[in-house]
Design an enzyme around this catalytic site. Structure first.
Site, PDB file in Angstrom:
ATOM      1  N   GLY A   1      -4.060  -4.006  -1.584  1.00  0.00           N
ATOM      2  CA  GLY A   1      -4.723  -3.017  -0.740  1.00  0.00           C
ATOM      3  C   GLY A   1      -5.068  -1.728  -1.473  1.00  0.00           C
ATOM      4  O   GLY A   1      -5.962  -0.994  -1.062  1.00  0.00           O
TER       5      GLY A   1
ATOM      6  N   TYR B   1      -1.527  -3.268  -6.868  1.00  0.00           N
ATOM      7  CA  TYR B   1      -1.284  -4.002  -5.621  1.00  0.00           C
ATOM      8  C   TYR B   1      -2.554  -4.106  -4.753  1.00  0.00           C
ATOM      9  O   TYR B   1      -3.240  -3.100  -4.527  1.00  0.00           O
ATOM     10  CB  TYR B   1      -0.156  -3.352  -4.797  1.00  0.00           C
ATOM     11  CG  TYR B   1      -0.142  -3.954  -3.401  1.00  0.00           C
ATOM     12  CD1 TYR B   1       0.358  -5.242  -3.194  1.00  0.00           C
ATOM     13  CD2 TYR B   1      -0.736  -3.299  -2.323  1.00  0.00           C
ATOM     14  CE1 TYR B   1       0.280  -5.836  -1.954  1.00  0.00           C
ATOM     15  CE2 TYR B   1      -0.810  -3.890  -1.078  1.00  0.00           C
ATOM     16  CZ  TYR B   1      -0.297  -5.165  -0.896  1.00  0.00           C
ATOM     17  OH  TYR B   1      -0.396  -5.766   0.318  1.00  0.00           O
TER      18      TYR B   1
ATOM     19  N   CYS C   1       1.290  -7.845  11.602  1.00  0.00           N
ATOM     20  CA  CYS C   1       1.631  -8.013  13.020  1.00  0.00           C
ATOM     21  C   CYS C   1       0.895  -9.184  13.671  1.00  0.00           C
ATOM     22  O   CYS C   1       0.809  -9.251  14.898  1.00  0.00           O
ATOM     23  CB  CYS C   1       1.359  -6.723  13.786  1.00  0.00           C
ATOM     24  SG  CYS C   1       2.559  -5.437  13.394  1.00  0.00           S
TER      25      CYS C   1
ATOM     26  N   ARG D   1       1.918 -12.061  -0.929  1.00  0.00           N
ATOM     27  CA  ARG D   1       0.613 -12.379  -0.338  1.00  0.00           C
ATOM     28  C   ARG D   1      -0.037 -13.580  -1.011  1.00  0.00           C
ATOM     29  O   ARG D   1       0.286 -13.917  -2.148  1.00  0.00           O
ATOM     30  CB  ARG D   1      -0.331 -11.179  -0.481  1.00  0.00           C
ATOM     31  CG  ARG D   1       0.149  -9.909   0.203  1.00  0.00           C
ATOM     32  CD  ARG D   1      -0.605  -9.630   1.466  1.00  0.00           C
ATOM     33  NE  ARG D   1       0.033  -8.634   2.323  1.00  0.00           N
ATOM     34  CZ  ARG D   1      -0.444  -8.295   3.518  1.00  0.00           C
ATOM     35  NH1 ARG D   1      -1.530  -8.863   4.001  1.00  0.00           N
ATOM     36  NH2 ARG D   1       0.181  -7.408   4.261  1.00  0.00           N
TER      37      ARG D   1
ATOM     38  N   SER E   1      -0.815  -3.858  10.333  1.00  0.00           N
ATOM     39  CA  SER E   1      -0.521  -4.702   9.183  1.00  0.00           C
ATOM     40  C   SER E   1       0.735  -5.539   9.420  1.00  0.00           C
ATOM     41  O   SER E   1       1.741  -5.031   9.906  1.00  0.00           O
ATOM     42  CB  SER E   1      -0.335  -3.826   7.945  1.00  0.00           C
ATOM     43  OG  SER E   1      -1.499  -3.065   7.721  1.00  0.00           O
TER      44      SER E   1
ATOM     45  N   LYS F   1      -9.698  -2.513   2.126  1.00  0.00           N
ATOM     46  CA  LYS F   1      -9.339  -1.391   3.002  1.00  0.00           C
ATOM     47  C   LYS F   1     -10.120  -0.127   2.630  1.00  0.00           C
ATOM     48  O   LYS F   1     -10.524   0.636   3.494  1.00  0.00           O
ATOM     49  CB  LYS F   1      -7.829  -1.126   2.951  1.00  0.00           C
ATOM     50  CG  LYS F   1      -6.997  -2.314   3.468  1.00  0.00           C
ATOM     51  CD  LYS F   1      -7.321  -2.627   4.892  1.00  0.00           C
ATOM     52  CE  LYS F   1      -6.912  -4.003   5.381  1.00  0.00           C
ATOM     53  NZ  LYS F   1      -5.546  -4.279   5.628  1.00  0.00           N
TER      54      LYS F   1
ATOM     55  N   ASP G   1      -8.914 -10.049   9.145  1.00  0.00           N
ATOM     56  CA  ASP G   1      -8.405  -8.709   8.830  1.00  0.00           C
ATOM     57  C   ASP G   1      -9.382  -7.583   9.178  1.00  0.00           C
ATOM     58  O   ASP G   1      -8.952  -6.528   9.608  1.00  0.00           O
ATOM     59  CB  ASP G   1      -8.045  -8.630   7.334  1.00  0.00           C
ATOM     60  CG  ASP G   1      -7.138  -7.448   7.002  1.00  0.00           C
ATOM     61  OD1 ASP G   1      -6.143  -7.244   7.728  1.00  0.00           O
ATOM     62  OD2 ASP G   1      -7.432  -6.725   6.046  1.00  0.00           O
TER      63      ASP G   1
ATOM     64  N   HIS H   1      -9.986  -2.833  11.919  1.00  0.00           N
ATOM     65  CA  HIS H   1      -8.909  -3.661  11.355  1.00  0.00           C
ATOM     66  C   HIS H   1      -8.645  -4.801  12.340  1.00  0.00           C
ATOM     67  O   HIS H   1      -7.632  -4.802  13.039  1.00  0.00           O
ATOM     68  CB  HIS H   1      -7.654  -2.777  11.176  1.00  0.00           C
ATOM     69  CG  HIS H   1      -6.575  -3.390  10.346  1.00  0.00           C
ATOM     70  ND1 HIS H   1      -5.260  -2.975  10.434  1.00  0.00           N
ATOM     71  CD2 HIS H   1      -6.588  -4.361   9.402  1.00  0.00           C
ATOM     72  CE1 HIS H   1      -4.524  -3.671   9.583  1.00  0.00           C
ATOM     73  NE2 HIS H   1      -5.301  -4.516   8.946  1.00  0.00           N
TER      74      HIS H   1
ATOM     75  N   ARG I   1       3.785  -4.375  17.610  1.00  0.00           N
ATOM     76  CA  ARG I   1       5.125  -4.936  17.548  1.00  0.00           C
ATOM     77  C   ARG I   1       6.018  -3.976  18.307  1.00  0.00           C
ATOM     78  O   ARG I   1       6.367  -2.922  17.786  1.00  0.00           O
ATOM     79  CB  ARG I   1       5.515  -4.939  16.072  1.00  0.00           C
ATOM     80  CG  ARG I   1       6.292  -6.079  15.569  1.00  0.00           C
ATOM     81  CD  ARG I   1       6.496  -5.886  14.075  1.00  0.00           C
ATOM     82  NE  ARG I   1       5.795  -6.892  13.313  1.00  0.00           N
ATOM     83  CZ  ARG I   1       6.303  -8.090  13.009  1.00  0.00           C
ATOM     84  NH1 ARG I   1       7.535  -8.394  13.354  1.00  0.00           N
ATOM     85  NH2 ARG I   1       5.594  -8.952  12.329  1.00  0.00           N
TER      86      ARG I   1
ATOM     87  N   ARG J   1       0.840  -1.190   0.000  1.00  0.00           N
ATOM     88  CA  ARG J   1       0.000   0.000   0.000  1.00  0.00           C
ATOM     89  C   ARG J   1       0.883   1.251   0.000  1.00  0.00           C
ATOM     90  O   ARG J   1       1.889   1.305   0.703  1.00  0.00           O
ATOM     91  CB  ARG J   1      -0.922   0.014   1.225  1.00  0.00           C
ATOM     92  CG  ARG J   1      -2.148  -0.874   1.087  1.00  0.00           C
ATOM     93  CD  ARG J   1      -3.007  -0.819   2.321  1.00  0.00           C
ATOM     94  NE  ARG J   1      -2.314  -1.377   3.471  1.00  0.00           N
ATOM     95  CZ  ARG J   1      -1.705  -0.671   4.410  1.00  0.00           C
ATOM     96  NH1 ARG J   1      -1.727   0.639   4.381  1.00  0.00           N
ATOM     97  NH2 ARG J   1      -1.089  -1.276   5.401  1.00  0.00           N
TER      98      ARG J   1
END
Ligand code: GTP
Ligand code: SPV
Ligand code: MN
Length: 602
Positions: free
Chosen positions: A207, A205, A258, A383, A256, A214, A285, A234, A414, A77
């Site tokens: 996203g 791509y 994580c 992905r 994202s 999204k 998601d 999310h 994270r 993204r």
């Protein structure tokens, strides 16, 4: 023109009028309305194979699987090219890029004009959420990419049944996409919440282009959710069933890359197997949540498939994902082996002696780049796109119109330092503060510097379609609407030792923490009150079969007041950016936390 098309034209005149207008701008050679049938899938797959948009993988080992490679500059993204276009800049807020709708349409029209010359424009009617449920939202995506059509088929409920549900006057999100010339300098992902419209140009791509995901199910949906008093988040949704039959559902927001997909497909670790838990994957998601007539919070997964991170996936970290992607899967940007199968960093199999990397260039384990570092075979943000029901643990309740009841909400990020393995909020307001002050190290899911810690409130920084201060206010308001609000927790699977090694084994072992969370939710276990919230008594975490030194557990749960005081200042600076729009309650939470930490440090 066939009879069917004429009927469609008459029945969905409002859709037709919009499609005509967009086609006049993009100038495709032809316009094709997708019906979602198997026959159509076969035809489009054959066409994409001919044009090279996808490649067939080894159909004996990976039946129904294909490989797609994106352009080298189009692998994640692009948040810096993603805009919220509202009349007033304040409605987009300081965390979003903003353009006025007039400017947005003007700029994008330049890129869209004639962009589909020589191509077909596909019309994809799709629904997010079970069709006919109170959650359901309908969108129609126009695209010049068969890859997008094939992905939307997997990720959404797509085809004729959606037009039936829409009816002759039904409201839908206008989603326009063209890959145009895939030029990053002529790429824009624009959201017009006031018009219920999305325009995405210049990218191929996920996203950026699977506009139901999204763009609709988060950025546009958050605006609708605020207006209609529900939550678009999310978040993964998973159910934990005990042998007595009780199933409890958890919703968890991690930024994202994580760990949402991994937690949602969790396999109980060896030592906990005798307890007989069954895990049910409801979503990995996105969660849409509403207060039902029983006063509880109920959630659905608006999607029908997984668009998951490939690297690091193997039968030890995520057995169920490995099973999910053995058939009918589209792989994007992984490495191709000579036998027509695929490979990535962290795969069960050792690196192949030779392969084609994610760009199709010859690769070997010894390959190094100009900087002397080993070259990756798969892209770090490669992905898989796979149907929801491919996962062995998928919950049959994904079709339930009212969703599943949520018992606990988890936020997580994270963080190499600071945040302990798990802690519980003192109440809803404190929980909202925990979410609003979240931070996480950046991953490869978005273009930018990996590893740098950034604020990512509720894991929604890139996905909230309006001013995040108002969004925090909406979360506070929702707490007053839920009769029995779920308890809120924060987890961190990513704390490291001085050498940078993860202290917690993670993955399936995370169930041990979920057990504690559910026991807390049922008031069956105590906890240690600390300045930041309630942490577990180490004896209350079932460690059967896991050999983790007591000292490591202490390190995982430790709270360092000095670090927290610095964090509180940083959170204050972040809150400042919202000015007077920031809810006072969250400032009070920040100051109350400071007082508690200072008192404990004395
Ligand atoms: P998006 O699809 O980008 O929203 O990401 P996600 O949150 O679903 O992330 P995902 O589950 O795909 O995890 C991304 C990366 O985190 C993978 O490389 C995983 O191997 C790693 N990961 C997931 N769970 C854990 C965990 O418990 N511990 C550790 N150390 N790594 C994990
Ligand atoms: C994420 O980046 O959070 C994803 C992948 O889930 S994408 O759909 O590309 O946004
Ligand atoms: Mn995501």
């Amino acid at each position: 023109m066939g009879v069917q098309e004429i009927l469609t034209m008459i029945k969905y005149a409002h859709v037709q009028e919009w499609v005509d207008r967009m086609a006049a701008m993009c100038q495709p050679d032809s316009v094709y309305w997708c019906d979602g049938s198997e026959e159509e899938k076969r035809r489009l797959t054959a066409e994409a194979l001919r044009s090279g948009e996808i490649m067939e993988l080894n159909q004996t080992v990976l039946p129904g699987c294909y490989l797609h490679r994106t352009a080298a500059n189009d692998v994640a993204r692009t948040e810096h090219l993603t805009y919220i276009c509202t009349s007033f800049q304040g409605d987009a807020g300081p965390t979003n890029n903003w353009m006025s709708p007039r400017e947005g349409y003007r700029k994008a029209r330049e890129y869209f004009s004639g962009a589909m010359k020589g191509r077909t424009m596909y019309v994809i009617p799709f629904a997010m959420g079970p069709i006919g449920s109170p959650f359901s939202k309908i969108g129609i995506e126009l695209t010049d990419s068969i890859y997008v059509v094939l992905n939307m088929r997997i990720m959404t409920r797509m085809g004729e049944s959606v037009l039936d549900a829409l009816g002759p006057k039904g409201e839908f999100t206008q989603c326009l996409h063209s890959k145009a010339d895939l030029d990053v300098n002529r790429r824009l992902i624009l959201h017009f919440p006031e018009d219920n419209a999305i325009w995405s140009v210049g990218s191929g791509y996920g996203g950026n282009v699977l506009l139901g995901k999204k763009c609709l199910a988060l950025r546009i949906a958050t605006v609708q959710a605020q207006r209609e008093k529900w939550l678009a988040e999310h978040m993964l949704i998973l159910g934990i069933e005990e042998p007595v039959g009780r199933v409890q559902y958890i919703a968890a927001a991690f930024p994202s890359a994580c760990g949402k997909t991994n937690l949602a497909m969790l396999l109980p670790p060896e030592g906990l197997k005798m307890k007989g838990y069954r895990i049910w994957t409801v979503g990995d998601d996105i969660a849409w949540m509403k207060v039902d007539t029983d006063g509880r919070l109920w959630a659905v997964n608006p999607e029908m498939g997984y668009f998951g991170v490939v690297p690091g996936t193997n039968s030890k970290t995520n057995f169920n994902a490995m099973a999910t992607i053995t058939h009918d899967t589209i792989y994007t940007n992984v490495a191709l082996k000579p036998d027509g199968t695929v490979w990535w960093e962290g795969h069960d199999d050792p690196p192949p002696a030779e392969a084609l990397d994610w760009q199709g260039k010859p690769w070997s384990p010894k390959a190094v780049g100009k900087d002397g570092k080993p070259l990756m075979a798969a892209h770090p943000n490669s992905r898989f796109t796979a149907p929801f029901t491919n996962c062995p643990t998928h919950s049959f309740r994904y079709e339930h119109h009212h969703g599943v009841p949520i018992s606990a909400i988890i936020f997580g990020g994270r963080r190499a330092t600071l945040a302990p393995l798990v802690y519980e909020a003192l109440n809803w307001e404190h929980g909202v503060y925990m979410g609003a002050s979240m931070a996480s190290e950046r991953t490869a899911a978005q273009v930018g510097a990996v590893g740098e810690v950034r604020r990512d409130p509720m894991a929604m920084l890139p996905f909230c379609g309006y001013n995040m201060a108002d969004y925090f206010g909406h979360w506070l308001d929702m707490g007053t609407r839920i009769r029995r609000p779920p308890k809120i927790f924060h987890v961190n699977w990513f704390r490291t030792d001085e050498k940078g090694k993860f202290l917690w084994p993670g993955f399936g072992e995370n169930l041990r923490i979920l057990e504690w969370i559910l026991a807390r939710q049922r008031d069956e276990v105590g906890g240690l009150e600390t300045p930041i919230g309630i942490v577990p008594n180490p004896k209350d975490i079932d460690m059967s079969g896991l050999d983790l030194p007591a000292e490591t557990m202490n390190q995982l749960l430790a709270i360092h007041p000095k670090d927290w005081l610095a964090e509180i200042d940083a959170v204050g600076q972040f809150f400042e950016t919202f000015g007077t729009r920031m809810p006072e309650e969250l400032w009070q939470q920040n100051e109350a936390l400071r007082r508690r930490v200072l008192a404990a440090a004395k």
